[in-house]
Design an enzyme around this catalytic site. Structure first.
Site, short mmCIF file in Angstrom:
data_model
loop_
_atom_site.label_atom_id
_atom_site.label_comp_id
_atom_site.label_asym_id
_atom_site.label_seq_id
_atom_site.Cartn_x
_atom_site.Cartn_y
_atom_site.Cartn_z
N ASP A 46 -19.75 40.35 20.93
CA ASP A 46 -19.47 41.12 19.71
C ASP A 46 -19.63 40.19 18.52
O ASP A 46 -18.70 39.49 18.13
CB ASP A 46 -18.03 41.63 19.73
CG ASP A 46 -17.83 42.82 20.65
OD1 ASP A 46 -18.58 43.79 20.54
OD2 ASP A 46 -16.91 42.76 21.48
N ARG B 288 -17.32 36.10 17.26
CA ARG B 288 -16.82 35.25 18.33
C ARG B 288 -17.23 33.79 18.15
O ARG B 288 -16.62 32.90 18.72
CB ARG B 288 -17.32 35.74 19.69
CG ARG B 288 -17.10 37.22 19.96
CD ARG B 288 -15.65 37.61 19.99
NE ARG B 288 -15.47 39.04 20.22
CZ ARG B 288 -14.54 39.78 19.64
NH1 ARG B 288 -13.70 39.23 18.77
NH2 ARG B 288 -14.45 41.06 19.90
N ARG C 74 -16.18 46.90 8.47
CA ARG C 74 -17.18 46.52 9.47
C ARG C 74 -18.47 47.32 9.36
O ARG C 74 -19.49 46.93 9.93
CB ARG C 74 -16.59 46.70 10.87
CG ARG C 74 -15.38 45.83 11.15
CD ARG C 74 -14.63 46.27 12.40
NE ARG C 74 -15.48 46.32 13.56
CZ ARG C 74 -15.12 46.85 14.73
NH1 ARG C 74 -13.92 47.40 14.88
NH2 ARG C 74 -15.96 46.84 15.76
N LYS D 40 -23.36 51.00 17.56
CA LYS D 40 -22.01 51.46 17.91
C LYS D 40 -21.34 52.03 16.66
O LYS D 40 -21.77 51.73 15.54
CB LYS D 40 -21.19 50.31 18.50
CG LYS D 40 -20.95 49.11 17.55
CD LYS D 40 -20.20 48.01 18.28
CE LYS D 40 -19.79 46.91 17.32
NZ LYS D 40 -19.13 45.78 18.01
N HIS D 41 -20.36 52.94 16.82
CA HIS D 41 -19.74 53.45 18.04
C HIS D 41 -20.05 54.93 18.09
O HIS D 41 -19.37 55.71 17.44
CB HIS D 41 -18.25 53.23 18.02
CG HIS D 41 -17.84 51.82 17.72
ND1 HIS D 41 -17.83 51.29 16.41
CD2 HIS D 41 -17.44 50.81 18.53
CE1 HIS D 41 -17.42 50.03 16.45
NE2 HIS D 41 -17.18 49.70 17.72
N HIS E 175 -8.69 51.42 19.52
CA HIS E 175 -8.09 50.36 20.33
C HIS E 175 -6.70 50.76 20.81
O HIS E 175 -6.18 50.18 21.76
CB HIS E 175 -7.99 49.06 19.52
CG HIS E 175 -9.31 48.44 19.22
ND1 HIS E 175 -10.06 48.79 18.12
CD2 HIS E 175 -10.03 47.49 19.88
CE1 HIS E 175 -11.18 48.08 18.11
NE2 HIS E 175 -11.19 47.29 19.16
N ASP F 179 -17.79 51.82 25.11
CA ASP F 179 -16.95 50.78 24.53
C ASP F 179 -16.03 50.28 25.65
O ASP F 179 -15.96 50.88 26.74
CB ASP F 179 -16.14 51.36 23.37
CG ASP F 179 -15.75 50.32 22.34
OD1 ASP F 179 -15.81 49.11 22.65
OD2 ASP F 179 -15.36 50.70 21.22
#
Length: 390
Positions: free
Chosen positions: A132, A140, A197, A226-227, A239, A309
């Site tokens: 990601d 990351r 984002r 995505k998403h 989440h 996801d």
């Protein structure tokens, strides 16, 4: 191969076929010409070109096919541990993918590359190693200081493409070959959790930047949109829950669909389905919805790998029927997903359990053997594409 190139080639081939057929069937201009009966034997059906992915999957056991569509995860940076994990499924069947999270990232790209090399049991057929790396608030790699999401809203399209090209190069240095990095959601307003984002605050700007992002990553890493079908219309954070919207399909097609259409037309290789429900279309989350997979395939023309996801997010939603990651994986595959990643709550035993559960579902008829085979073939094509260096 990019979708638009494939479609262009198909169009050209059909056109050539039609022209040839017309030439063969045109009557003679001679008045004495006699029309001859047509023999079916004189027009044999062309033999389709061989598909190495189909042949490779045909040679696999059901267990190997099931393992190939599971994208696993465990934390840690020990190459030996990660290598053992990749062959921990029943019968030692290798997992088809792994997602790198923060706990897998060492001090520099070379350390991550060593881990990616350990995950690759067969260099001739690498797993899909994903990360990601959106930039901005979701990244990351600590050394990725390039802008992302809202930070790109002031950039023109050329600059946006350059940013994604530079980020793709950073990812490739780590040995990862898939970026879960193109956010095609259109946020409803600045209060949305996805706003910072998203690549655009409206369908037009989002569509343009999604295209630029896919173009920037082309030839370096495999692109993921995505998403799907979009978090913007559904308030809430997937989440922790399953965001829901009453938006109709027609409303979606006129707005939130457009960045996904743009990314598909640009040739993105993966489409990630979100854990969110458009109740006017299907009460089920899109990740578990056969209808949304049908829309992506038949109406938008997406022919790449469909992936959910993180299934761990479903188990964290609090919805009782989504508490078992094995059942979630089977349901997602049955709905049309080709690959099922599991991150949140994943242990060393989770992916092997998912593989065993998928095999059991095929054995008892809950999951069609042809559906699993189709998913495995799509994943195999993408792995072969990664092996060829794109």
């Amino acid at each position: 191969m990019r979708a638009r190139v494939m479609r262009g080639a198909l169009t050209a081939a059909l056109a050539a076929c039609l022209l040839t057929a017309c030439a063969l069937s045109a009557p003679s201009s001679s008045p004495s010409a006699t029309r001859q009966p047509t023999s079916s034997a004189s027009s044999p059906t062309p033999t389709p070109p061989p598909d190495p992915a189909v042949d490779a999957v045909a040679a696999m056991s059901v267990t190997e096919q099931a393992a190939s569509v599971v994208m696993g995860h465990i934390p840690g940076t020990d190459p030996a541990t990660l290598r053992a994990y990749m062959q921990s499924a029943p019968q030692g069947a290798p997992l088809g993918g792994f997602i790198l999270m923060g706990g897998n990232i060492g001090a520099d790209a070379a350390q991550v590359r060593a881990l990616s090399d350990a995950l690759t049991l067969d260099p001739a057929l690498p797993p899909l190693i994903a990360i990601d790396e959106e930039g901005g608030v979701v990244r990351r790699l600590p050394w990725d200081t390039l802008p992302g999401g809202q930070g790109l809203h002031a950039f023109d399209l050329t600059q946006t493409e350059q940013v994604f090209a530079q980020r793709a190069a950073l990812i490739a240095e780590t040995g990862a070959n898939v970026n879960f990095g193109i956010v095609a959601d259109v946020p409803a307003d600045a209060s949305s959790f996805i706003y910072s984002r998203a690549l655009g605050a409206d369908p037009d700007s989002a569509s343009s930047r999604v295209t630029a992002a896919v173009d920037g990553e082309e030839g370096v890493v495999l692109s993921t949109l995505k998403h799907f079908p979009g978090h913007g219309a559904a308030p809430g954070d997937s989440h922790h829950s399953i965001p829901t919207t009453a938006m109709t399909l027609q409303q979606w097609q006129a707005g939130d669909a457009r960045p996904f259409v743009a990314g598909i037309d640009a040739g993105a290789e993966l489409l990630m389905f979100g854990h969110l429900a458009y109740t006017a279309v299907d009460a089920a989350p899109a990740s578990l919805s056969a209808r949304w997979h049908e829309i992506a395939r038949d109406e938008l023309g997406f022919d790449g790998v469909t992936i959910t996801d993180d299934l761990g997010m479903l188990t964290a939603s609090g919805v009782p029927e989504h508490q078992d990651p094995v059942s979630n994986a089977v349901a997602a595959l049955r709905a049309g997903s080709d690959m099922v990643p599991m991150v949140a709550g994943s242990t060393a035993e989770t992916a092997p359990q998912m593989v065993a559960g998928i095999v059991s579902a095929v054995d008892d008829g809950r999951l069609g053997a042809d559906r699993l085979r189709d998913a495995a073939e799509r994943v195999m094509r993408l792995r072969m594409q990664a092996a060829a260096g794109r």
